[in-house]
Write a protein that holds these residues in place. Sequence first.
Motif, PDB file in Angstrom:
ATOM      1  N   LYS A   1       0.841  -1.203   0.000  1.00  0.00           N
ATOM      2  CA  LYS A   1       0.000   0.000   0.000  1.00  0.00           C
ATOM      3  C   LYS A   1       0.876   1.254   0.000  1.00  0.00           C
ATOM      4  N   GLY A   2       1.930   1.275   0.803  1.00  0.00           N
ATOM      5  CA  GLY A   2       2.839   2.416   0.853  1.00  0.00           C
ATOM      6  C   GLY A   2       3.571   2.638  -0.462  1.00  0.00           C
ATOM      7  N   VAL A   3       4.025   1.557  -1.082  1.00  0.00           N
ATOM      8  CA  VAL A   3       4.723   1.664  -2.365  1.00  0.00           C
ATOM      9  C   VAL A   3       3.776   2.200  -3.430  1.00  0.00           C
ATOM     10  N   LYS A   4       2.562   1.662  -3.486  1.00  0.00           N
ATOM     11  CA  LYS A   4       1.581   2.137  -4.472  1.00  0.00           C
ATOM     12  C   LYS A   4       1.278   3.618  -4.259  1.00  0.00           C
ATOM     13  N   HIS A   5       1.118   4.008  -3.023  1.00  0.00           N
ATOM     14  CA  HIS A   5       0.833   5.413  -2.711  1.00  0.00           C
ATOM     15  C   HIS A   5       1.985   6.306  -3.167  1.00  0.00           C
ATOM     16  N   ALA A   6       3.212   5.887  -2.918  1.00  0.00           N
ATOM     17  CA  ALA A   6       4.385   6.672  -3.323  1.00  0.00           C
ATOM     18  C   ALA A   6       4.445   6.813  -4.843  1.00  0.00           C
ATOM     19  N   TYR A   7       4.169   5.729  -5.566  1.00  0.00           N
ATOM     20  CA  TYR A   7       4.191   5.795  -7.028  1.00  0.00           C
ATOM     21  C   TYR A   7       3.058   6.670  -7.556  1.00  0.00           C
ATOM     22  N   GLN A   8       1.906   6.628  -6.893  1.00  0.00           N
ATOM     23  CA  GLN A   8       0.792   7.493  -7.320  1.00  0.00           C
ATOM     24  C   GLN A   8       1.155   8.961  -7.115  1.00  0.00           C
ATOM     25  N   GLN A   9       1.838   9.267  -6.032  1.00  0.00           N
ATOM     26  CA  GLN A   9       2.271  10.643  -5.792  1.00  0.00           C
ATOM     27  C   GLN A   9       3.282  11.083  -6.834  1.00  0.00           C
ATOM     28  N   LEU A  10       4.214  10.191  -7.178  1.00  0.00           N
ATOM     29  CA  LEU A  10       5.184  10.514  -8.228  1.00  0.00           C
ATOM     30  C   LEU A  10       4.505  10.764  -9.562  1.00  0.00           C
ATOM     31  N   ALA A  11       3.546   9.898  -9.913  1.00  0.00           N
ATOM     32  CA  ALA A  11       2.847  10.017 -11.172  1.00  0.00           C
ATOM     33  C   ALA A  11       2.023  11.306 -11.235  1.00  0.00           C
ATOM     34  N   SER A  12       1.461  11.726 -10.134  1.00  0.00           N
ATOM     35  CA  SER A  12       0.630  12.942 -10.140  1.00  0.00           C
ATOM     36  C   SER A  12       1.463  14.206 -10.274  1.00  0.00           C
ATOM     37  N   LYS A  13       2.757  14.138  -9.986  1.00  0.00           N
ATOM     38  CA  LYS A  13       3.639  15.305 -10.093  1.00  0.00           C
ATOM     39  C   LYS A  13       4.171  15.500 -11.508  1.00  0.00           C
ATOM     40  N   ARG A  14       3.910  14.544 -12.369  1.00  0.00           N
ATOM     41  CA  ARG A  14       4.448  14.645 -13.744  1.00  0.00           C
ATOM     42  C   ARG A  14       3.468  15.286 -14.644  1.00  0.00           C
TER      43      ARG A  14
END
Length: 106
Positions: A93-106
Motif C-alpha cells: 500500500k505504501g509503495v503504491k501510494h508513493a508511485y501514485q504521488q510521483l505520477a501525479s507530479k508529472r
Amino acid sequence: MKYLIITKTKDVFFMLPDERRMVLMGAAMAFVDKLIKAHKMKDVHVMPGWNRTMFILDVESQEEAARLNLESPMRDYIDTEVYGLQEWDAYVKGVKHAYQQLASKR
C-alpha cells in the motif's frame, strides 16, 4: 509492532557453573512460555549448533519491546539483533501510494 529478534548465547554463559546455567535456562524457558501464552512471542525457532534463537515479537510499542528485553533472565548472556517488521500488505500500500504521488507530479 512486530520485530524479528535473533539472539546468540555469549561464550561467557558456558563458563558459568552447571547449576547456574540450569537455573538461568529454566527461568528463560519460563519467560518464553509466558510470552507465548500472552501472544507476544510468535514463531520461535532454534538454530541448532549455532547457539541462536529467532522469533517474532508482537508488542504495542518500542518501549514494551525494550522492557521485555530487560526482563529476560538471559539478557546478560546473549547478544541480540532486533529488526522492525512491516506487514506485506501495508508495504505494498505504501509503495503504491508513493508511485501514485510521483505520477501525479508529472
